[in-house]
Design a protein around this motif. Structure first.
Motif, PDB file in Angstrom:
ATOM      1  N   GLY A 124      47.769  42.557  46.016  1.00 18.11           N
ATOM      2  CA  GLY A 124      46.725  41.532  45.980  1.00 18.11           C
ATOM      3  C   GLY A 124      45.362  42.096  46.358  1.00 18.11           C
ATOM      4  O   GLY A 124      44.343  41.781  45.729  1.00 18.11           O
ATOM      5  N   LEU A 125      45.330  42.946  47.384  1.00 17.90           N
ATOM      6  CA  LEU A 125      44.067  43.579  47.794  1.00 17.90           C
ATOM      7  C   LEU A 125      43.545  44.524  46.718  1.00 17.90           C
ATOM      8  O   LEU A 125      42.338  44.566  46.453  1.00 17.90           O
ATOM      9  CB  LEU A 125      44.252  44.331  49.113  1.00 17.90           C
ATOM     10  N   LEU A 126      44.440  45.263  46.091  1.00 14.22           N
ATOM     11  CA  LEU A 126      44.014  46.166  45.018  1.00 14.22           C
ATOM     12  C   LEU A 126      43.431  45.393  43.846  1.00 14.22           C
ATOM     13  O   LEU A 126      42.442  45.812  43.236  1.00 14.22           O
ATOM     14  CB  LEU A 126      45.177  47.052  44.567  1.00 14.22           C
ATOM     15  N   LYS A 127      44.017  44.247  43.541  1.00 14.17           N
ATOM     16  CA  LYS A 127      43.475  43.414  42.462  1.00 14.17           C
ATOM     17  C   LYS A 127      42.070  42.944  42.816  1.00 14.17           C
ATOM     18  O   LYS A 127      41.157  42.977  41.985  1.00 14.17           O
ATOM     19  CB  LYS A 127      44.396  42.225  42.206  1.00 14.17           C
ATOM     20  N   LYS A 128      41.884  42.531  44.066  1.00 17.61           N
ATOM     21  CA  LYS A 128      40.571  42.074  44.522  1.00 17.61           C
ATOM     22  C   LYS A 128      39.542  43.212  44.497  1.00 17.61           C
ATOM     23  O   LYS A 128      38.416  43.043  44.041  1.00 17.61           O
ATOM     24  CB  LYS A 128      40.697  41.508  45.936  1.00 17.61           C
ATOM     25  N   ILE A 129      39.967  44.389  44.940  1.00 19.42           N
ATOM     26  CA  ILE A 129      39.084  45.564  44.925  1.00 19.42           C
ATOM     27  C   ILE A 129      38.719  45.934  43.490  1.00 19.42           C
ATOM     28  O   ILE A 129      37.574  46.266  43.196  1.00 19.42           O
ATOM     29  CB  ILE A 129      39.751  46.751  45.653  1.00 19.42           C
ATOM     30  N   GLN A 130      39.685  45.833  42.599  1.00 19.30           N
ATOM     31  CA  GLN A 130      39.443  46.220  41.209  1.00 19.30           C
ATOM     32  C   GLN A 130      38.420  45.293  40.547  1.00 19.30           C
ATOM     33  O   GLN A 130      37.699  45.704  39.639  1.00 19.30           O
ATOM     34  CB  GLN A 130      40.747  46.241  40.434  1.00 19.30           C
ATOM     35  N   ARG A 131      38.324  44.059  40.994  1.00 17.85           N
ATOM     36  CA  ARG A 131      37.301  43.157  40.448  1.00 17.85           C
ATOM     37  C   ARG A 131      35.898  43.664  40.770  1.00 17.85           C
ATOM     38  O   ARG A 131      34.990  43.530  39.965  1.00 17.85           O
ATOM     39  CB  ARG A 131      37.480  41.748  41.013  1.00 17.85           C
ATOM     40  N   ARG A 132      35.731  44.221  41.968  1.00 12.75           N
ATOM     41  CA  ARG A 132      34.428  44.766  42.359  1.00 12.75           C
ATOM     42  C   ARG A 132      34.208  46.177  41.830  1.00 12.75           C
ATOM     43  O   ARG A 132      33.085  46.628  41.709  1.00 12.75           O
ATOM     44  CB  ARG A 132      34.288  44.771  43.874  1.00 12.75           C
ATOM     45  N   ARG A 133      35.317  46.888  41.602  1.00  9.25           N
ATOM     46  CA  ARG A 133      35.248  48.269  41.111  1.00  9.25           C
ATOM     47  C   ARG A 133      36.059  48.390  39.832  1.00  9.25           C
ATOM     48  O   ARG A 133      37.166  48.930  39.823  1.00  9.25           O
ATOM     49  CB  ARG A 133      35.806  49.227  42.158  1.00  9.25           C
ATOM     50  N   PRO A 134      35.535  47.874  38.718  1.00  8.56           N
ATOM     51  CA  PRO A 134      36.308  47.881  37.472  1.00  8.56           C
ATOM     52  C   PRO A 134      36.638  49.275  36.962  1.00  8.56           C
ATOM     53  O   PRO A 134      37.558  49.429  36.168  1.00  8.56           O
ATOM     54  CB  PRO A 134      35.422  47.121  36.482  1.00  8.56           C
ATOM     55  N   GLU A 135      35.913  50.295  37.441  1.00 11.82           N
ATOM     56  CA  GLU A 135      36.223  51.668  37.016  1.00 11.82           C
ATOM     57  C   GLU A 135      37.455  52.215  37.735  1.00 11.82           C
ATOM     58  O   GLU A 135      38.030  53.224  37.323  1.00 11.82           O
ATOM     59  CB  GLU A 135      35.019  52.588  37.258  1.00 11.82           C
ATOM     60  N   LEU A 136      37.877  51.561  38.809  1.00  8.31           N
ATOM     61  CA  LEU A 136      39.069  51.979  39.552  1.00  8.31           C
ATOM     62  C   LEU A 136      40.298  51.794  38.674  1.00  8.31           C
ATOM     63  O   LEU A 136      40.528  50.727  38.118  1.00  8.31           O
ATOM     64  CB  LEU A 136      39.226  51.163  40.838  1.00  8.31           C
ATOM     65  N   ARG A 137      41.074  52.824  38.542  1.00  4.80           N
ATOM     66  CA  ARG A 137      42.295  52.777  37.744  1.00  4.80           C
ATOM     67  C   ARG A 137      43.500  52.700  38.671  1.00  4.80           C
ATOM     68  O   ARG A 137      43.588  53.442  39.654  1.00  4.80           O
ATOM     69  CB  ARG A 137      42.424  54.008  36.843  1.00  4.80           C
ATOM     70  N   LEU A 138      44.385  51.781  38.348  1.00  6.18           N
ATOM     71  CA  LEU A 138      45.616  51.621  39.112  1.00  6.18           C
ATOM     72  C   LEU A 138      46.783  52.033  38.231  1.00  6.18           C
ATOM     73  O   LEU A 138      46.846  51.663  37.058  1.00  6.18           O
ATOM     74  CB  LEU A 138      45.802  50.165  39.548  1.00  6.18           C
ATOM     75  N   ILE A 139      47.695  52.785  38.813  1.00  2.00           N
ATOM     76  CA  ILE A 139      48.938  53.149  38.139  1.00  2.00           C
ATOM     77  C   ILE A 139      50.059  52.544  38.974  1.00  2.00           C
ATOM     78  O   ILE A 139      50.231  52.896  40.142  1.00  2.00           O
ATOM     79  CB  ILE A 139      49.104  54.677  38.032  1.00  2.00           C
ATOM     80  N   ILE A 140      50.765  51.607  38.386  1.00  2.00           N
ATOM     81  CA  ILE A 140      51.874  50.945  39.069  1.00  2.00           C
ATOM     82  C   ILE A 140      53.145  51.413  38.378  1.00  2.00           C
ATOM     83  O   ILE A 140      53.330  51.169  37.185  1.00  2.00           O
ATOM     84  CB  ILE A 140      51.769  49.402  38.967  1.00  2.00           C
ATOM     85  N   SER A 141      54.013  52.094  39.115  1.00  2.00           N
ATOM     86  CA  SER A 141      55.233  52.597  38.482  1.00  2.00           C
ATOM     87  C   SER A 141      56.465  52.001  39.141  1.00  2.00           C
ATOM     88  O   SER A 141      56.485  51.719  40.335  1.00  2.00           O
ATOM     89  CB  SER A 141      55.276  54.127  38.513  1.00  2.00           C
ATOM     90  N   SER A 142      57.473  51.819  38.308  1.00  2.00           N
ATOM     91  CA  SER A 142      58.725  51.237  38.772  1.00  2.00           C
ATOM     92  C   SER A 142      59.783  51.440  37.695  1.00  2.00           C
ATOM     93  O   SER A 142      59.475  51.434  36.508  1.00  2.00           O
ATOM     94  CB  SER A 142      58.534  49.739  39.028  1.00  2.00           C
ATOM     95  N   ALA A 143      61.006  51.593  38.126  1.00  2.00           N
ATOM     96  CA  ALA A 143      62.100  51.739  37.168  1.00  2.00           C
ATOM     97  C   ALA A 143      62.565  50.383  36.657  1.00  2.00           C
ATOM     98  O   ALA A 143      63.122  50.295  35.570  1.00  2.00           O
ATOM     99  CB  ALA A 143      63.265  52.473  37.819  1.00  2.00           C
ATOM    100  N   THR A 144      62.311  49.311  37.410  1.00  2.00           N
ATOM    101  CA  THR A 144      62.933  48.033  37.053  1.00  2.00           C
ATOM    102  C   THR A 144      61.980  46.842  37.055  1.00  2.00           C
ATOM    103  O   THR A 144      62.418  45.733  36.773  1.00  2.00           O
ATOM    104  CB  THR A 144      64.082  47.723  38.032  1.00  2.00           C
ATOM    105  N   ILE A 145      60.718  47.020  37.343  1.00  2.00           N
ATOM    106  CA  ILE A 145      59.815  45.877  37.450  1.00  2.00           C
ATOM    107  C   ILE A 145      59.524  45.268  36.082  1.00  2.00           C
ATOM    108  O   ILE A 145      59.588  45.954  35.063  1.00  2.00           O
ATOM    109  CB  ILE A 145      58.504  46.281  38.160  1.00  2.00           C
ATOM    110  N   GLU A 146      59.238  43.999  36.034  1.00  2.00           N
ATOM    111  CA  GLU A 146      58.864  43.314  34.799  1.00  2.00           C
ATOM    112  C   GLU A 146      57.420  43.685  34.480  1.00  2.00           C
ATOM    113  O   GLU A 146      56.478  43.154  35.071  1.00  2.00           O
ATOM    114  CB  GLU A 146      59.021  41.794  34.965  1.00  2.00           C
ATOM    115  N   ALA A 147      57.252  44.629  33.568  1.00  2.94           N
ATOM    116  CA  ALA A 147      55.938  45.214  33.278  1.00  2.94           C
ATOM    117  C   ALA A 147      54.947  44.188  32.765  1.00  2.94           C
ATOM    118  O   ALA A 147      53.764  44.218  33.132  1.00  2.94           O
ATOM    119  CB  ALA A 147      56.092  46.363  32.283  1.00  2.94           C
TER     120      ALA A 147
END
Length: 139
Positions: A21-44
């Protein structure tokens, strides 16, 4: 920081949910920030929707004037392996030594293959490797 990677995102807890949730909020202010979320089983698709930067009734664009890119979903096909789980019936005083002894027994009695041992951290891994190397030297 321009990229943040979160691995094993499917292992949900209150801490990881707050972090995302915090990363999503930060990304709104810093749209150039790239997030990589990895998981073997998460609903992408759900995770992609959660991090989508589209806002209803908003014409906001990043500082460079370009629209925010939609989150990409990359899928890498994994391989499944049969796993046998073994438990001790009684507690032991030195679980690292017990793990090493178990590895040696499996190695001697089973056909060639991989043995996966879960340990609590790098210190335990280093100690188990030392014990294993010491045992191999005595053989």
């Amino acid at each position: 920081i321009s990229v943040i990677m979160i691995d094993e995102a499917h292992e949900r807890s209150i801490s990881t949910d707050i972090l995302l949730g915090l990363l999503k909020k930060i990304q709104r202010r810093r749209p150039e920030l790239r997030l990589i979320i990895s998981s073997a089983t998460i609903e992408a698709r759900s995770m992609s929707t959660f991090f989508s930067n589209r806002r209803k009734n908003s014409l906001l664009k990043p500082a460079d004037g370009l629209p925010n890119p939609e989150p990409a979903i990359l899928s890498v096909e994994g391989r499944g392996y049969t796993v046998e789980t073994h438990y001790l019936e009684e507690p032991v005083s030195d679980y690292l030594q017990a793990a090493v002894n178990t590895v040696l027994i499996i190695h001697e009695k089973e056909p060639p293959g991989d043995i996966l041992v879960f340990l609590t951290g790098q210190d335990d891994i280093d100690a188990a490797l030392k014990l294993l190397n010491d045992e191999i030297q005595h053989l």
